[in-house]
Design a protein around this motif. Structure first.
Motif, PDB file in Angstrom:
ATOM      1  N   ILE A  54       5.598  -0.412  15.041  1.00 35.84           N
ATOM      2  CA  ILE A  54       4.692  -1.476  14.619  1.00 35.84           C
ATOM      3  C   ILE A  54       3.659  -0.946  13.626  1.00 35.84           C
ATOM      4  CG2 ILE A  54       2.838  -2.997  15.415  1.00 35.84           C
ATOM      5  CD1 ILE A  54       4.435  -3.536  17.895  1.00 35.84           C
ATOM      6  N   SER A  55       3.137   0.234  13.891  1.00 33.91           N
ATOM      7  CA  SER A  55       2.145   0.823  12.981  1.00 33.91           C
ATOM      8  C   SER A  55       2.728   1.048  11.597  1.00 33.91           C
ATOM      9  CB  SER A  55       1.631   2.147  13.556  1.00 33.91           C
ATOM     10  OG  SER A  55       1.025   1.955  14.822  1.00 33.91           O
ATOM     11  N   ILE A  56       3.962   1.540  11.550  1.00 34.04           N
ATOM     12  CA  ILE A  56       4.612   1.772  10.258  1.00 34.04           C
ATOM     13  C   ILE A  56       4.809   0.464   9.508  1.00 34.04           C
ATOM     14  CG2 ILE A  56       6.756   2.534   9.159  1.00 34.04           C
ATOM     15  CD1 ILE A  56       6.997   4.643  11.369  1.00 34.04           C
ATOM     16  N   LEU A  57       5.254  -0.583  10.228  1.00 37.92           N
ATOM     17  CA  LEU A  57       5.490  -1.877   9.595  1.00 37.92           C
ATOM     18  C   LEU A  57       4.191  -2.498   9.097  1.00 37.92           C
ATOM     19  CD1 LEU A  57       8.130  -3.387  12.062  1.00 37.92           C
ATOM     20  CD2 LEU A  57       8.532  -2.537   9.750  1.00 37.92           C
ATOM     21  N   VAL A  58       3.139  -2.427   9.903  1.00 36.13           N
ATOM     22  CA  VAL A  58       1.855  -2.979   9.483  1.00 36.13           C
ATOM     23  C   VAL A  58       1.313  -2.211   8.280  1.00 36.13           C
ATOM     24  CG1 VAL A  58      -0.550  -3.310  10.166  1.00 36.13           C
ATOM     25  CG2 VAL A  58       1.289  -3.893  11.763  1.00 36.13           C
ATOM     26  N   PHE A  59       1.442  -0.893   8.298  1.00 34.60           N
ATOM     27  CA  PHE A  59       0.988  -0.079   7.171  1.00 34.60           C
ATOM     28  C   PHE A  59       1.770  -0.442   5.906  1.00 34.60           C
ATOM     29  CE2 PHE A  59       1.204   3.910   4.673  1.00 34.60           C
ATOM     30  CZ  PHE A  59      -0.149   4.046   4.391  1.00 34.60           C
ATOM     31  N   GLY A  60       3.064  -0.670   6.059  1.00 32.10           N
ATOM     32  CA  GLY A  60       3.871  -1.078   4.906  1.00 32.10           C
ATOM     33  C   GLY A  60       3.431  -2.420   4.350  1.00 32.10           C
ATOM     34  N   MET A  61       3.095  -3.369   5.243  1.00 27.24           N
ATOM     35  CA  MET A  61       2.625  -4.675   4.786  1.00 27.24           C
ATOM     36  C   MET A  61       1.317  -4.552   4.015  1.00 27.24           C
ATOM     37  SD  MET A  61       3.400  -7.307   7.913  1.00 27.24           S
ATOM     38  CE  MET A  61       2.622  -8.615   6.986  1.00 27.24           C
ATOM     39  N   ILE A  62       0.418  -3.697   4.508  1.00 29.30           N
ATOM     40  CA  ILE A  62      -0.863  -3.503   3.822  1.00 29.30           C
ATOM     41  C   ILE A  62      -0.643  -2.932   2.420  1.00 29.30           C
ATOM     42  CG2 ILE A  62      -3.015  -2.192   3.873  1.00 29.30           C
ATOM     43  CD1 ILE A  62      -2.920  -2.390   6.918  1.00 29.30           C
ATOM     44  N   ILE A  63       0.285  -1.981   2.320  1.00 29.62           N
ATOM     45  CA  ILE A  63       0.580  -1.389   1.006  1.00 29.62           C
ATOM     46  C   ILE A  63       1.117  -2.455   0.051  1.00 29.62           C
ATOM     47  CG2 ILE A  63       2.103   0.199  -0.218  1.00 29.62           C
ATOM     48  CD1 ILE A  63       1.846   2.106   2.111  1.00 29.62           C
ATOM     49  N   VAL A  64       2.058  -3.262   0.540  1.00 30.07           N
ATOM     50  CA  VAL A  64       2.665  -4.292  -0.309  1.00 30.07           C
ATOM     51  C   VAL A  64       1.625  -5.290  -0.792  1.00 30.07           C
ATOM     52  CG1 VAL A  64       4.268  -6.239  -0.300  1.00 30.07           C
ATOM     53  CG2 VAL A  64       4.957  -4.062   0.705  1.00 30.07           C
ATOM     54  N   LEU A  65       0.669  -5.643   0.067  1.00 30.65           N
ATOM     55  CA  LEU A  65      -0.297  -6.681  -0.274  1.00 30.65           C
ATOM     56  C   LEU A  65      -1.493  -6.147  -1.058  1.00 30.65           C
ATOM     57  CD1 LEU A  65      -0.343  -8.743   3.047  1.00 30.65           C
ATOM     58  CD2 LEU A  65       0.648  -9.439   0.862  1.00 30.65           C
ATOM     59  N   LYS A  66      -1.927  -4.944  -0.750  1.00 27.41           N
ATOM     60  CA  LYS A  66      -3.214  -4.476  -1.260  1.00 27.41           C
ATOM     61  C   LYS A  66      -3.125  -3.492  -2.421  1.00 27.41           C
ATOM     62  CE  LYS A  66      -5.661  -6.818   1.711  1.00 27.41           C
ATOM     63  NZ  LYS A  66      -6.521  -7.935   1.255  1.00 27.41           N
ATOM     64  N   VAL A  67      -2.095  -2.679  -2.441  1.00 35.64           N
ATOM     65  CA  VAL A  67      -2.033  -1.627  -3.458  1.00 35.64           C
ATOM     66  C   VAL A  67      -1.817  -2.238  -4.843  1.00 35.64           C
ATOM     67  CG1 VAL A  67      -0.734   0.368  -4.280  1.00 35.64           C
ATOM     68  CG2 VAL A  67      -1.240   0.135  -1.850  1.00 35.64           C
ATOM     69  N   ARG A  68      -2.679  -1.880  -5.773  1.00 31.77           N
ATOM     70  CA  ARG A  68      -2.558  -2.343  -7.149  1.00 31.77           C
ATOM     71  C   ARG A  68      -1.683  -1.382  -7.947  1.00 31.77           C
ATOM     72  NH1 ARG A  68      -4.516  -7.575  -7.877  1.00 31.77           N
ATOM     73  NH2 ARG A  68      -6.305  -7.859  -6.497  1.00 31.77           N
ATOM     74  N   VAL A  69      -0.666  -1.935  -8.576  1.00 28.71           N
ATOM     75  CA  VAL A  69       0.275  -1.087  -9.304  1.00 28.71           C
ATOM     76  C   VAL A  69      -0.413  -0.381 -10.468  1.00 28.71           C
ATOM     77  CG1 VAL A  69       2.416  -1.064 -10.624  1.00 28.71           C
ATOM     78  CG2 VAL A  69       2.212  -2.542  -8.630  1.00 28.71           C
ATOM     79  N   GLU A  70      -1.374  -1.058 -11.093  1.00 29.06           N
ATOM     80  CA  GLU A  70      -2.033  -0.438 -12.244  1.00 29.06           C
ATOM     81  C   GLU A  70      -2.781   0.832 -11.857  1.00 29.06           C
ATOM     82  OE1 GLU A  70      -4.522  -4.095 -10.977  1.00 29.06           O
ATOM     83  OE2 GLU A  70      -2.414  -3.585 -11.343  1.00 29.06           O
ATOM     84  N   ASN A  71      -3.175   0.922 -10.575  1.00 29.38           N
ATOM     85  CA  ASN A  71      -3.860   2.132 -10.122  1.00 29.38           C
ATOM     86  C   ASN A  71      -2.912   3.314  -9.940  1.00 29.38           C
ATOM     87  OD1 ASN A  71      -6.238   0.643 -10.044  1.00 29.38           O
ATOM     88  ND2 ASN A  71      -5.994   0.122  -7.875  1.00 29.38           N
ATOM     89  N   LEU A  72      -1.615   3.034 -10.003  1.00 28.95           N
ATOM     90  CA  LEU A  72      -0.618   4.089  -9.789  1.00 28.95           C
ATOM     91  C   LEU A  72       0.080   4.500 -11.079  1.00 28.95           C
ATOM     92  CD1 LEU A  72       1.057   2.628  -6.555  1.00 28.95           C
ATOM     93  CD2 LEU A  72      -0.766   4.328  -6.681  1.00 28.95           C
ATOM     94  N   GLN A  73      -0.396   3.989 -12.203  1.00 27.97           N
ATOM     95  CA  GLN A  73       0.301   4.228 -13.461  1.00 27.97           C
ATOM     96  C   GLN A  73       0.417   5.715 -13.788  1.00 27.97           C
ATOM     97  OE1 GLN A  73       1.997   2.165 -15.191  1.00 27.97           O
ATOM     98  NE2 GLN A  73       1.388   0.336 -14.056  1.00 27.97           N
ATOM     99  N   LEU A  74      -0.627   6.504 -13.518  1.00 23.41           N
ATOM    100  CA  LEU A  74      -0.578   7.934 -13.820  1.00 23.41           C
ATOM    101  C   LEU A  74       0.503   8.639 -13.003  1.00 23.41           C
ATOM    102  CD1 LEU A  74      -4.389   8.795 -14.062  1.00 23.41           C
ATOM    103  CD2 LEU A  74      -2.747   8.513 -15.930  1.00 23.41           C
ATOM    104  N   TYR A  75       0.681   8.219 -11.762  1.00 22.82           N
ATOM    105  CA  TYR A  75       1.718   8.829 -10.926  1.00 22.82           C
ATOM    106  C   TYR A  75       3.108   8.332 -11.323  1.00 22.82           C
ATOM    107  CZ  TYR A  75      -2.333   9.932  -8.021  1.00 22.82           C
ATOM    108  OH  TYR A  75      -3.534  10.391  -7.570  1.00 22.82           O
ATOM    109  N   LEU A  76       3.213   7.040 -11.644  1.00 26.03           N
ATOM    110  CA  LEU A  76       4.515   6.481 -12.017  1.00 26.03           C
ATOM    111  C   LEU A  76       5.009   7.039 -13.343  1.00 26.03           C
ATOM    112  CD1 LEU A  76       3.926   2.736 -11.000  1.00 26.03           C
ATOM    113  CD2 LEU A  76       5.234   4.468  -9.761  1.00 26.03           C
ATOM    114  N   ALA A  77       4.108   7.431 -14.200  1.00 26.29           N
ATOM    115  CA  ALA A  77       4.507   7.970 -15.510  1.00 26.29           C
ATOM    116  C   ALA A  77       5.256   9.284 -15.384  1.00 26.29           C
ATOM    117  CB  ALA A  77       3.274   8.144 -16.388  1.00 26.29           C
ATOM    118  N   ARG A  78       5.131   9.951 -14.249  1.00 24.60           N
ATOM    119  CA  ARG A  78       5.818  11.225 -14.050  1.00 24.60           C
ATOM    120  C   ARG A  78       7.265  11.046 -13.591  1.00 24.60           C
ATOM    121  NH1 ARG A  78       0.989  14.107 -10.500  1.00 24.60           N
ATOM    122  NH2 ARG A  78      -0.678  13.922 -12.091  1.00 24.60           N
TER     123      ARG A  78
END
Length: 336
Positions: A166-190
């Motif tokens: 349950i903790s893993i699933l809830v954590f995954g839901m939070i990531i899907v809803l809250k994480v902004r993709v633009e904040n990850l651009q530096l990591y995704l560029a690699r």
């Protein structure tokens, strides 16, 4: 030039029609073989002893459960701003459910997204968001009930594994809803294959946007409908055990169903075969039900779930396939 275009327009519906016919034939044959496999160890003498009136009531509870699921899907589609009918939502829902029964992975999920797009003009990103909400609610709701059931009825089983899941699933839901993709651009560029990563991130952003547009009241309604479906399943099980001469608390049976359902979901085996049945039987024996009665209840459960939804899905797939053939036939006649 015009003649070649006309010939290609006539050929395309014919090719698509053959594909649809092939899919219908495959679904019919595969579904028949799977039903034979599911019912190969069915004790029909026991089923006959239960009595036709009781079987009709059990069947009606199963039908009501499917209708509640149909309402759930209809609410989600309406919440996304798109229109459908209860009949169309039912056909798409049961067709995708039957596809899940054929494979060890949830093939019904991408199939439903495709059917949403094809029959309801729902964009793929919005369809993905709708399925994501439905899937997460459908997994988390019984999982939470299962944890409560383990704590109250089966304390010896332990809560470490279900709480971790349950903790893993809830954590995954939070990531899907809250994480902004633009904040990850530096990591995704690699990452390699930058063009693919860029397309995926754009798609993920659209899915996030669609998720955030769903009203929280509609999500609450979906959760309540999932609880209603689980309640109907527990009432059906209570009726089965009562017919077999054993009275068990419906709340305890709700715990049994949700725990076995969660175990089956985690196994990734088609319909949770083996895992769900074994955990279901074991938990019933923990409630004082003799093993032979627990096995009999498991057999009857198998008849109505997943056997009944599988049959409905095969019928719905054929109806959708026939409607597609009719549409292609109309396109052919217009082209001519």
């Amino acid at each position: 030039m015009d003649n070649s275009i006309l010939r290609s327009s006539r050929l395309a519906p014919a090719v698509r029609s053959r594909i649809v016919l092939g899919v219908i034939l495959f679904m019919f044959v595969a579904g028949g073989l799977l039903l034979i496999y599911l019912l190969r160890d069915m004790d029909w003498t026991l089923v006959c002893q239960v009595g036709l009136p009781y079987l009709v009531i059990i069947l009606l509870l199963s039908v009501l459960s499917i209708l509640v699921y149909d309402v759930l899907v209809y609410i989600l589609i309406s919440a996304s701003g798109h229109r459908t009918t209860f009949v169309q939502a039912y056909l798409v829902l049961t067709t995708s459910l039957s596809a899940n029964y054929f494979t060890p992975i949830k093939v019904g999920i991408p199939l439903r997204i495709y059917l949403y797009k094809h029959f309801m003009d729902i964009p793929i990103d919005i369809g993905t968001a709708l399925i994501a909400v439905e899937t997460m609610v459908g997994i988390l709701t019984p999982a939470f009930i299962a944890v409560a059931g383990i704590a109250l009825i089966f304390p010896s089983v332990g809560l470490v594994i279900p709480m971790t899941v349950i903790s893993i699933l809830v954590f995954g839901m939070i990531i899907v809803l809250k994480v902004r993709v633009e904040n990850l651009q530096l990591y995704l560029a690699r990452f390699p294959f930058l063009s693919f990563v860029a397309r995926f991130t754009r798609f993920f952003e659209r899915v996030q946007w669609a998720l955030r547009q769903l009203p929280i009241t509609k999500i609450v309604q979906v959760v309540l409908l999932v609880v209603v479906m689980l309640g109907l399943h527990s009432i059906r099980l209570w009726l089965v055990l009562s017919i077999l001469g054993f009275q068990v608390s419906p709340l305890a049976l709700l715990a049994v169903l949700t725990i076995s359902l969660t175990a089956g979901n985690l196994s990734m085996i088609p319909m949770g075969l083996g895992v769900r049945d074994a955990s279901f039987t074991l938990l019933l024996t923990q409630l004082g039900i003799p093993s032979e009665i627990a096995l009999a209840a498991a057999v009857i459960q198998r008849l109505f779930s997943p056997g009944w939804p599988l049959l409905l899905g095969l019928i719905s797939a054929n109806i959708l396939g026939v409607s597609e053939l009719v549409k292609h036939s109309d396109e052919s006649s217009v082209a001519q």
